[in-house]
Design a protein around this motif. Structure first.
Motif, PDB file in Angstrom:
ATOM      1  N   UNK A   1      49.254  36.031  36.996  1.00  0.00           N
ATOM      2  CA  UNK A   1      49.074  36.551  35.646  1.00  0.00           C
ATOM      3  C   UNK A   1      49.999  35.859  34.637  1.00  0.00           C
ATOM      4  N   UNK A   2      51.248  35.620  35.025  1.00  0.00           N
ATOM      5  CA  UNK A   2      52.175  34.943  34.088  1.00  0.00           C
ATOM      6  C   UNK A   2      51.632  33.560  33.747  1.00  0.00           C
ATOM      7  N   UNK A   3      51.074  32.922  34.768  1.00  0.00           N
ATOM      8  CA  UNK A   3      50.511  31.593  34.574  1.00  0.00           C
ATOM      9  C   UNK A   3      49.339  31.674  33.586  1.00  0.00           C
ATOM     10  N   UNK A   4      48.522  32.709  33.750  1.00  0.00           N
ATOM     11  CA  UNK A   4      47.406  32.897  32.823  1.00  0.00           C
ATOM     12  C   UNK A   4      47.925  32.972  31.388  1.00  0.00           C
ATOM     13  N   UNK A   5      48.913  33.841  31.158  1.00  0.00           N
ATOM     14  CA  UNK A   5      49.402  34.015  29.786  1.00  0.00           C
ATOM     15  C   UNK A   5      49.999  32.719  29.240  1.00  0.00           C
TER      16      UNK A   5
ATOM     17  N   UNK B   1      42.823  37.989  41.504  1.00  0.00           N
ATOM     18  CA  UNK B   1      44.161  37.921  42.098  1.00  0.00           C
ATOM     19  C   UNK B   1      45.233  37.623  41.058  1.00  0.00           C
ATOM     20  N   UNK B   2      44.839  37.430  39.809  1.00  0.00           N
ATOM     21  CA  UNK B   2      45.824  37.272  38.745  1.00  0.00           C
ATOM     22  C   UNK B   2      45.701  38.457  37.779  1.00  0.00           C
ATOM     23  N   UNK B   3      44.513  38.664  37.238  1.00  0.00           N
ATOM     24  CA  UNK B   3      44.307  39.734  36.267  1.00  0.00           C
ATOM     25  C   UNK B   3      43.992  41.048  36.990  1.00  0.00           C
ATOM     26  N   UNK B   4      44.828  42.078  36.814  1.00  0.00           N
ATOM     27  CA  UNK B   4      44.449  43.371  37.412  1.00  0.00           C
ATOM     28  C   UNK B   4      43.137  43.849  36.789  1.00  0.00           C
ATOM     29  N   UNK B   5      42.210  44.293  37.629  1.00  0.00           N
ATOM     30  CA  UNK B   5      40.906  44.684  37.095  1.00  0.00           C
ATOM     31  C   UNK B   5      40.934  46.134  36.644  1.00  0.00           C
ATOM     32  N   UNK B   6      39.932  46.498  35.858  1.00  0.00           N
ATOM     33  CA  UNK B   6      39.797  47.878  35.373  1.00  0.00           C
ATOM     34  C   UNK B   6      38.298  48.127  35.265  1.00  0.00           C
ATOM     35  N   UNK B   7      37.805  49.180  35.932  1.00  0.00           N
ATOM     36  CA  UNK B   7      36.351  49.398  35.952  1.00  0.00           C
ATOM     37  C   UNK B   7      35.746  49.379  34.553  1.00  0.00           C
TER      38      UNK B   7
ATOM     39  N   UNK C   1      35.617  47.059  32.450  1.00  0.00           N
ATOM     40  CA  UNK C   1      36.265  46.153  31.504  1.00  0.00           C
ATOM     41  C   UNK C   1      36.114  44.692  31.949  1.00  0.00           C
ATOM     42  N   UNK C   2      35.686  43.860  31.024  1.00  0.00           N
ATOM     43  CA  UNK C   2      35.646  42.421  31.309  1.00  0.00           C
ATOM     44  C   UNK C   2      37.060  41.834  31.201  1.00  0.00           C
ATOM     45  N   UNK C   3      37.966  42.642  30.798  1.00  0.00           N
ATOM     46  CA  UNK C   3      39.420  42.361  30.682  1.00  0.00           C
ATOM     47  C   UNK C   3      39.773  41.313  29.631  1.00  0.00           C
ATOM     48  N   UNK C   4      40.300  40.152  30.033  1.00  0.00           N
ATOM     49  CA  UNK C   4      40.963  39.255  29.077  1.00  0.00           C
ATOM     50  C   UNK C   4      40.122  38.033  28.726  1.00  0.00           C
ATOM     51  N   UNK C   5      40.346  37.508  27.519  1.00  0.00           N
ATOM     52  CA  UNK C   5      39.633  36.270  27.177  1.00  0.00           C
ATOM     53  C   UNK C   5      40.020  35.156  28.146  1.00  0.00           C
ATOM     54  N   UNK C   6      39.058  34.354  28.513  1.00  0.00           N
ATOM     55  CA  UNK C   6      39.363  33.208  29.371  1.00  0.00           C
ATOM     56  C   UNK C   6      40.191  32.197  28.565  1.00  0.00           C
TER      57      UNK C   6
END
Ligand code: 7RM
Length: 635
Positions: A9-13, A414-420, A422-427
């Motif tokens: 996740x840190x890498x993603x940000x 395995x990086x972004x915690x999922x949430x039912x 929710x498409x979660x975060x912008x790529x």
């Protein structure tokens, strides 16, 4: 740290920040290090959303099939590129290696050339999910012809409209297709369409079901003998990064279908990069996307994205219900599928059948589960997570569109915690914005609005074929200097996005904006409910009231409808509030769906509003028979 493969996740940000602070530097590095160019670009990006005009990697030269095939030959030439799983489980699966794919694509490309197809010509492909479909797509790309794949479930009228809009010179089809226990006379449909398509000079026909069909003298040619004669190598046509790669039609709520035009360089970079990260694809993995190549999902994530990464990609000819509802799981077990990507409509259909089918199969190979096409309701999400992924495989809920070419808002597993739901975060590289009705951006979290994208990304469609004005009007006129998606979304307290559906699906009841997705979610939690769709209808007092169409599971059939209605409204009241209670609830045998599995709410709105004189274009409906049934029993 490699920006190409994100693992935490840190890498993603970190990478995300880089990609939006300095997009040109970022994409230049990705493009440079992971692809094969015949000449590098003069300019990474130029853009102007007012025209609108977007160019990525201008001046660069490449052929996408060299990236999908040739460059793998010396490192993984014998690796399986495509696993073909036939409709009939008794028929043997085919494993096509990268070497074999190279030969097949080259031969096909040479046949196209011999038939007079040149760079820039449009070729319509109307084929079932057989290897020839992927091969013909790549053969077009090999010689710079623009492919226009039309899903082989479309009617002859829909096919003719699309052929004529792009003035295709050639149609590639088959004698017929298998679909579960049925066979379909594809060539007959093509013949009917072609009575109306003067632009078509030739038709190539693949043999699949070995029926006796009509072959028009001088126009129609059996494919196999031509392939057998063709030379096994074909020098790729060197294309400009901004040359069109394909046209793909998408139907809007009004007007004729829009031929979205995708170009070569940016599309390649973005689909490959998203594929790698969103599926965490590793060299030995087997990846399966259940979509048809007739949809954008198949273009980007069965063919181009996977092959660019040297992946093994499964092509399934059949349907989830044949010979029974265990077929998907049988295939997962048989080919040890590691990444499985499907649509909520399929998940709900499978969930409706219970878990017995799942229990018969070993699904332990699965590492990532994907969903796309519609908002996934909470119940379906949990069913998928519990029973298919056994709570060990993260679900990537990927939001994107035909127009965006690739995934836009999605977790990185395995990086972004999922949430039912929710498409979660912008790529990486994607800059979303939520807008209010007055055209102002809504900042901050815990807000909802209309979803726009503020900055270009490499795989965005560049125009609508033959109608740039319509492209501008549809996507760049609602909000200044932004791409408007047509979807509504909310952003939660940590910045996760939930797509609430098309904005035409927002219903204002007594001044409250109600998205259909959360209400449908609530209804679907009722144990007797299989699926539901909500629309608004005019109401004297409230402005609009809610009308729900509900299909029941087998276990719910035979239950008292009035009791069910009360229970459904009770759940809605508990989860959303009394404002979202339904005025009318109709129990139906099914919901009208497009062939890509999306509920056609336009029709349901008309029926609820008692305005059924003209239902509009229904040629893309999968199950027209339910429409009559719903009309006959309307409340
Ligand atoms: C890939 C595809 C696009 C429309 C889009 C949305 C809806 C797609 C999701 C979704 C919620 C998702 N292309 N949509 N994915 N809604 N969550 N993960 O489907 O052109 O055929 O459709 O589909 O409304 O605008 S498409």
């Amino acid at each position: 740290m490699s920006n190409y493969h994100i693992k935490h996740l840190e890498e993603y940000y970190q990478v995300y920040r880089k990609s939006v602070q300095n997009p040109e530097v970022f994409w230049e590095e990705i493009a440079e290090e992971h692809f094969m160019w015949r000449k590098k670009w003069d300019n990474v990006l130029s853009w102007d959303f007012t025209k609108p005009e977007v160019k990525w990697f201008e001046g660069a030269k490449l052929n996408i099939t060299e990236n999908c095939i040739d460059r793998h030959l010396h490192i993984r030439g014998d690796k399986t590129a495509i696993i073909f799983e036939p409709n009939n489980p008794e028929e043997e699966a085919q494993h096509i290696s990268y070497h074999e794919l190279h030969e097949k694509v080259c031969r096909f490309a040479n046949v196209l050339k011999e038939q007079g197809i040149q760079k820039g010509d449009r070729v319509c492909i109307y084929l079932p999910m057989i290897p020839e479909l992927a091969i013909s797509v790549l053969a077009c790309a090999r010689i710079g012809a623009i492919h226009s794949v039309v899903f082989a479930g479309f009617s002859s009228t829909a096919l003719a409209t699309r052929i004529n809009d792009a003035t295709c010179k050639m149609v590639i089809t088959s004698d017929g297709s298998y679909r579960g226990a049925k066979t379909i006379d594809l060539k007959g449909i093509v013949d009917e369409a072609l009575t109306d398509c003067p632009c078509v000079e030739s038709v190539l026909v693949a043999k699949r079901i070995n029926t006796d069909i009509h072959m028009e003298q001088g126009r129609d040619h059996w494919l196999q003998p031509l392939l057998d004669e063709a030379y096994i190598d074909c020098v790729p046509e060197i294309m400009n990064a901004e040359d069109p790669l394909f046209i793909l039609y998408t139907s809007g709520s009004t007007g004729k279908p829009k031929g979205m035009v995708h170009t070569t360089g940016g599309y390649m970079v973005y689909t490959a990069y998203t594929f790698k990260n969103v599926f965490q694809y590793k060299e030995e993995d087997v990846y399966w996307c259940t979509a048809d190549i007739g949809w954008i999902t198949g273009h980007s994530y069965i063919v181009y994205g996977p092959l660019c990464n040297g992946a093994t990609t499964v092509m399934f000819e059949g349907v989830p219900s044949y010979p029974d509802f265990g077929r998907f799981w049988e295939i997962v077990e048989k080919h040890k599928v590691n990444q499985f990507y499907t649509a909520p409509t399929a998940i709900r259909a499978l969930a409706k059948e219970g878990v017995e089918h799942l229990e018969k199969h070993d699904l332990s190979s699965i590492k990532v589960l994907g969903t796309v096409g519609e908002p996934i309701n909470e119940e379906a999400w949990h069913w998928y997570d519990d029973n298919v992924g056994k709570r060990k495989a993260p679900i990537v809920d990927t939001w994107w569109q035909t127009e965006t070419g690739g995934m836009m808002i999605t977790p990185i597993p395995y990086a972004t915690p999922t949430k039912p739901t929710y498409a979660t975060l912008p790529f990486i590289g994607i800059q979303p914005a939520l807008m209010d009705e007055n055209g102002k951006e809504i900042k901050g979290n815990q807000v909802d609005g209309r979803l726009c994208i503020k900055f270009p990304w490499p795989s965005m469609a560049r125009t609508i074929w033959g109608n740039h004005q319509r492209y501008k009007d549809t996507y760049f006129s609602a909000y200044e200097n932004k791409y408007f998606t047509g979807d509504g979304a909310l952003r939660d307290e940590v910045g996760y996005y939930r797509i609430t559906g098309r904005v035409d699906d927002v219903i204002i009841v007594s001044g409250h904006n109600l998205g259909t997705a959360p209400i449908e979610d609530a209804i679907n939690e009722h144990p007797a409910v299989a699926e539901s769709a909500i629309v608004g209808f005019p109401h004297d007092v409230k402005g609009n009231a809610l009308y729900g169409y509900v299909t029941l599971k087998e276990t719910g059939e035979g239950r008292n409808h009035d009791n069910l209605r009360k229970e459904i409204n009770q759940i809605i009241t508990e989860q959303i509030g009394p404002i979202a209670k339904l005025d009318k609830i109709q129990f139906t045998s099914g919901l009208p769906k497009t062939r890509s599995g999306k509920i056609m709410r336009r029709i349901l709105r008309k029926i609820a509003g008692k305005d059924t004189s003209n239902l509009g274009d229904t040629s893309t409906l999968l199950n027209p028979e339910v429409v009559q049934d719903i009309m006959d029993n309307a409340l």
